[in-house]
Design a protein around this motif. Structure first.
Motif, PDB file in Angstrom:
ATOM      1  N   PHE A 107      -0.624   5.499  -8.214  1.00  0.00           N
ATOM      2  CA  PHE A 107       0.423   5.265  -7.232  1.00  0.00           C
ATOM      3  C   PHE A 107       0.133   4.031  -6.396  1.00  0.00           C
ATOM      4  CE2 PHE A 107       0.429   9.751  -8.219  1.00  0.00           C
ATOM      5  CZ  PHE A 107       1.782  10.007  -8.420  1.00  0.00           C
ATOM      6  N   ASP A 108       1.180   3.486  -5.827  1.00  0.00           N
ATOM      7  CA  ASP A 108       1.042   2.299  -5.002  1.00  0.00           C
ATOM      8  C   ASP A 108       0.591   2.628  -3.587  1.00  0.00           C
ATOM      9  OD1 ASP A 108       2.626   0.214  -2.995  1.00  0.00           O
ATOM     10  OD2 ASP A 108       1.789  -0.755  -4.782  1.00  0.00           O
ATOM     11  N   THR A 109       1.052   3.768  -3.070  1.00  0.00           N
ATOM     12  CA  THR A 109       0.788   4.131  -1.684  1.00  0.00           C
ATOM     13  C   THR A 109       0.399   5.600  -1.585  1.00  0.00           C
ATOM     14  OG1 THR A 109       2.394   2.498  -0.888  1.00  0.00           O
ATOM     15  CG2 THR A 109       1.744   4.234   0.647  1.00  0.00           C
ATOM     16  N   TYR A 110      -0.604   5.870  -0.783  1.00  0.00           N
ATOM     17  CA  TYR A 110      -1.007   7.237  -0.472  1.00  0.00           C
ATOM     18  C   TYR A 110      -0.908   7.467   1.025  1.00  0.00           C
ATOM     19  CZ  TYR A 110      -2.917   7.573  -5.189  1.00  0.00           C
ATOM     20  OH  TYR A 110      -3.071   7.596  -6.555  1.00  0.00           O
ATOM     21  N   GLY A 111      -0.568   8.693   1.389  1.00  0.00           N
ATOM     22  CA  GLY A 111      -0.448   9.022   2.795  1.00  0.00           C
ATOM     23  C   GLY A 111      -0.994  10.397   3.111  1.00  0.00           C
ATOM     24  N   TRP A 112      -1.288  10.597   4.373  1.00  0.00           N
ATOM     25  CA  TRP A 112      -1.653  11.903   4.899  1.00  0.00           C
ATOM     26  C   TRP A 112      -0.624  12.309   5.946  1.00  0.00           C
ATOM     27  CZ3 TRP A 112      -5.291  15.116   3.023  1.00  0.00           C
ATOM     28  CH2 TRP A 112      -6.301  14.571   2.224  1.00  0.00           C
TER      29      TRP A 112
ATOM     30  N   ALA B 254      -1.501   9.014   8.457  1.00  0.00           N
ATOM     31  CA  ALA B 254      -2.058   7.738   8.017  1.00  0.00           C
ATOM     32  C   ALA B 254      -1.576   7.422   6.614  1.00  0.00           C
ATOM     33  CB  ALA B 254      -3.593   7.764   8.053  1.00  0.00           C
ATOM     34  N   ALA B 255      -1.630   6.149   6.242  1.00  0.00           N
ATOM     35  CA  ALA B 255      -1.257   5.722   4.900  1.00  0.00           C
ATOM     36  C   ALA B 255      -2.090   4.524   4.495  1.00  0.00           C
ATOM     37  CB  ALA B 255       0.232   5.378   4.830  1.00  0.00           C
ATOM     38  N   ILE B 256      -2.227   4.341   3.182  1.00  0.00           N
ATOM     39  CA  ILE B 256      -2.965   3.207   2.650  1.00  0.00           C
ATOM     40  C   ILE B 256      -2.236   2.665   1.430  1.00  0.00           C
ATOM     41  CG2 ILE B 256      -4.471   4.694   1.257  1.00  0.00           C
ATOM     42  CD1 ILE B 256      -6.726   2.621   1.827  1.00  0.00           C
ATOM     43  N   ALA B 257      -2.135   1.342   1.349  1.00  0.00           N
ATOM     44  CA  ALA B 257      -1.541   0.669   0.204  1.00  0.00           C
ATOM     45  C   ALA B 257      -2.637   0.200  -0.741  1.00  0.00           C
ATOM     46  CB  ALA B 257      -0.704  -0.522   0.660  1.00  0.00           C
TER      47      ALA B 257
ATOM     48  N   TYR C 131      -5.142  -3.219   0.386  1.00  0.00           N
ATOM     49  CA  TYR C 131      -5.891  -2.295   1.236  1.00  0.00           C
ATOM     50  C   TYR C 131      -5.348  -2.219   2.654  1.00  0.00           C
ATOM     51  CZ  TYR C 131      -9.121  -2.654  -2.676  1.00  0.00           C
ATOM     52  OH  TYR C 131      -9.681  -2.641  -3.931  1.00  0.00           O
ATOM     53  N   SER C 132      -4.051  -2.351   2.809  1.00  0.00           N
ATOM     54  CA  SER C 132      -3.430  -2.210   4.116  1.00  0.00           C
ATOM     55  C   SER C 132      -3.483  -0.761   4.568  1.00  0.00           C
ATOM     56  CB  SER C 132      -1.980  -2.687   4.076  1.00  0.00           C
ATOM     57  OG  SER C 132      -1.912  -4.061   3.747  1.00  0.00           O
ATOM     58  N   ARG C 133      -3.791  -0.557   5.836  1.00  0.00           N
ATOM     59  CA  ARG C 133      -3.913   0.776   6.396  1.00  0.00           C
ATOM     60  C   ARG C 133      -3.011   0.917   7.616  1.00  0.00           C
ATOM     61  NH1 ARG C 133     -10.549   1.416   6.278  1.00  0.00           N
ATOM     62  NH2 ARG C 133     -10.811   0.724   4.107  1.00  0.00           N
ATOM     63  N   TYR C 134      -2.450   2.121   7.781  1.00  0.00           N
ATOM     64  CA  TYR C 134      -1.527   2.393   8.871  1.00  0.00           C
ATOM     65  C   TYR C 134      -1.846   3.756   9.459  1.00  0.00           C
ATOM     66  CZ  TYR C 134       0.776  -1.244   6.179  1.00  0.00           C
ATOM     67  OH  TYR C 134       1.041  -2.392   5.480  1.00  0.00           O
ATOM     68  N   TYR C 135      -1.708   3.860  10.784  1.00  0.00           N
ATOM     69  CA  TYR C 135      -2.060   5.090  11.483  1.00  0.00           C
ATOM     70  C   TYR C 135      -1.012   5.460  12.516  1.00  0.00           C
ATOM     71  CZ  TYR C 135      -6.739   4.180   9.624  1.00  0.00           C
ATOM     72  OH  TYR C 135      -7.814   3.938   8.804  1.00  0.00           O
TER      73      TYR C 135
ATOM     74  N   SER D  84       6.176   3.388  -5.311  1.00  0.00           N
ATOM     75  CA  SER D  84       6.431   1.990  -4.990  1.00  0.00           C
ATOM     76  C   SER D  84       6.168   1.692  -3.520  1.00  0.00           C
ATOM     77  CB  SER D  84       7.877   1.624  -5.341  1.00  0.00           C
ATOM     78  OG  SER D  84       8.797   2.425  -4.632  1.00  0.00           O
ATOM     79  N   PRO D  85       5.886   0.421  -3.214  1.00  0.00           N
ATOM     80  CA  PRO D  85       5.751   0.009  -1.820  1.00  0.00           C
ATOM     81  C   PRO D  85       7.112  -0.033  -1.150  1.00  0.00           C
ATOM     82  CG  PRO D  85       5.622  -1.896  -3.254  1.00  0.00           C
ATOM     83  CD  PRO D  85       5.673  -0.691  -4.148  1.00  0.00           C
ATOM     84  N   PRO D  86       7.189  -0.166   0.163  1.00  0.00           N
ATOM     85  CA  PRO D  86       6.075  -0.247   1.097  1.00  0.00           C
ATOM     86  C   PRO D  86       5.617   1.128   1.559  1.00  0.00           C
ATOM     87  CG  PRO D  86       8.095  -0.558   2.295  1.00  0.00           C
ATOM     88  CD  PRO D  86       8.490  -0.370   0.845  1.00  0.00           C
ATOM     89  N   TYR D  87       4.639   1.130   2.451  1.00  0.00           N
ATOM     90  CA  TYR D  87       4.231   2.396   3.048  1.00  0.00           C
ATOM     91  C   TYR D  87       5.375   2.935   3.890  1.00  0.00           C
ATOM     92  CZ  TYR D  87       3.859   1.491   8.050  1.00  0.00           C
ATOM     93  OH  TYR D  87       4.131   1.274   9.380  1.00  0.00           O
ATOM     94  N   SER D  88       5.329   4.221   4.204  1.00  0.00           N
ATOM     95  CA  SER D  88       6.368   4.836   5.006  1.00  0.00           C
ATOM     96  C   SER D  88       5.779   5.943   5.866  1.00  0.00           C
ATOM     97  CB  SER D  88       7.474   5.410   4.127  1.00  0.00           C
ATOM     98  OG  SER D  88       8.466   6.050   4.901  1.00  0.00           O
ATOM     99  N   THR D  89       6.333   6.118   7.060  1.00  0.00           N
ATOM    100  CA  THR D  89       5.971   7.230   7.927  1.00  0.00           C
ATOM    101  C   THR D  89       6.911   8.422   7.732  1.00  0.00           C
ATOM    102  OG1 THR D  89       7.330   6.399   9.761  1.00  0.00           O
ATOM    103  CG2 THR D  89       5.047   5.628   9.637  1.00  0.00           C
ATOM    104  N   TYR D  90       7.877   8.285   6.855  1.00  0.00           N
ATOM    105  CA  TYR D  90       8.864   9.323   6.594  1.00  0.00           C
ATOM    106  C   TYR D  90       8.458  10.121   5.364  1.00  0.00           C
ATOM    107  CZ  TYR D  90      13.372  11.418   5.377  1.00  0.00           C
ATOM    108  OH  TYR D  90      14.384  12.289   5.045  1.00  0.00           O
ATOM    109  N   ALA D  91       8.302  11.418   5.524  1.00  0.00           N
ATOM    110  CA  ALA D  91       7.829  12.269   4.440  1.00  0.00           C
ATOM    111  C   ALA D  91       8.755  12.238   3.234  1.00  0.00           C
ATOM    112  CB  ALA D  91       7.659  13.705   4.938  1.00  0.00           C
TER     113      ALA D  91
END
Length: 122
Positions: A29-34, A47-50, A54-58, A99-106
């Motif tokens: 997968f392109d993006t993983y999240g918690w 949190a998420a990581i691309a 290696y972009s990280r978001y919190y 696919s990208p981008p990361y998202s905060t929406y489940a």
């Protein structure tokens, strides 16, 4: 045959640490999240990581306390949780999207693990 499996949940006192892991199989997968969810509350982004870059978001609530990381060759994502608070108590879910981008929406994520319980006592 896509599967995400979380592990590492448990009981810890406030101020303690806990580490979660998520292993994805069947696809890269392109993006993983918690995400996390407690009774009576909506599922919230943690949190998420691309993978590429290696972009990280919190989420603001965990920034500075939690760290997301990955091991690309093993399709494994980790969540290191430090300085835990009682309000961190929830079921934690690993999620992945194609696919990208990361998202905060489940709703933007394609696959989910079964969740692992994290309980922080006061």
């Amino acid at each position: 045959q896509v599967q995400l499996v979380e592990s590492g949940g448990g009981l810890v006192q406030a101020g303690g640490s806990l580490a979660l892991s998520c292993v994805a199989s069947g696809h890269t997968f392109d993006t993983y999240g918690w995400f996390r969810q407690s009774p009576g509350k909506e599922r919230e982004f943690v949190a998420a990581i691309a993978w590429n870059g290696y972009s990280r978001y919190y989420a603001d609530s965990v920034k500075g306390r939690f760290t997301i990381s990955s091991a690309n060759a093993e399709n494994t994502v980790y969540l290191q949780m430090n300085s835990l608070k009682p309000e961190d108590t929830a079921v934690y879910y690993c999620a992945a999207k194609y696919s990208p981008p990361y998202s905060t929406y489940a709703g933007h994520y394609d696959y989910w693990g079964q969740g692992t319980q994290v309980t922080v006592s006061s």
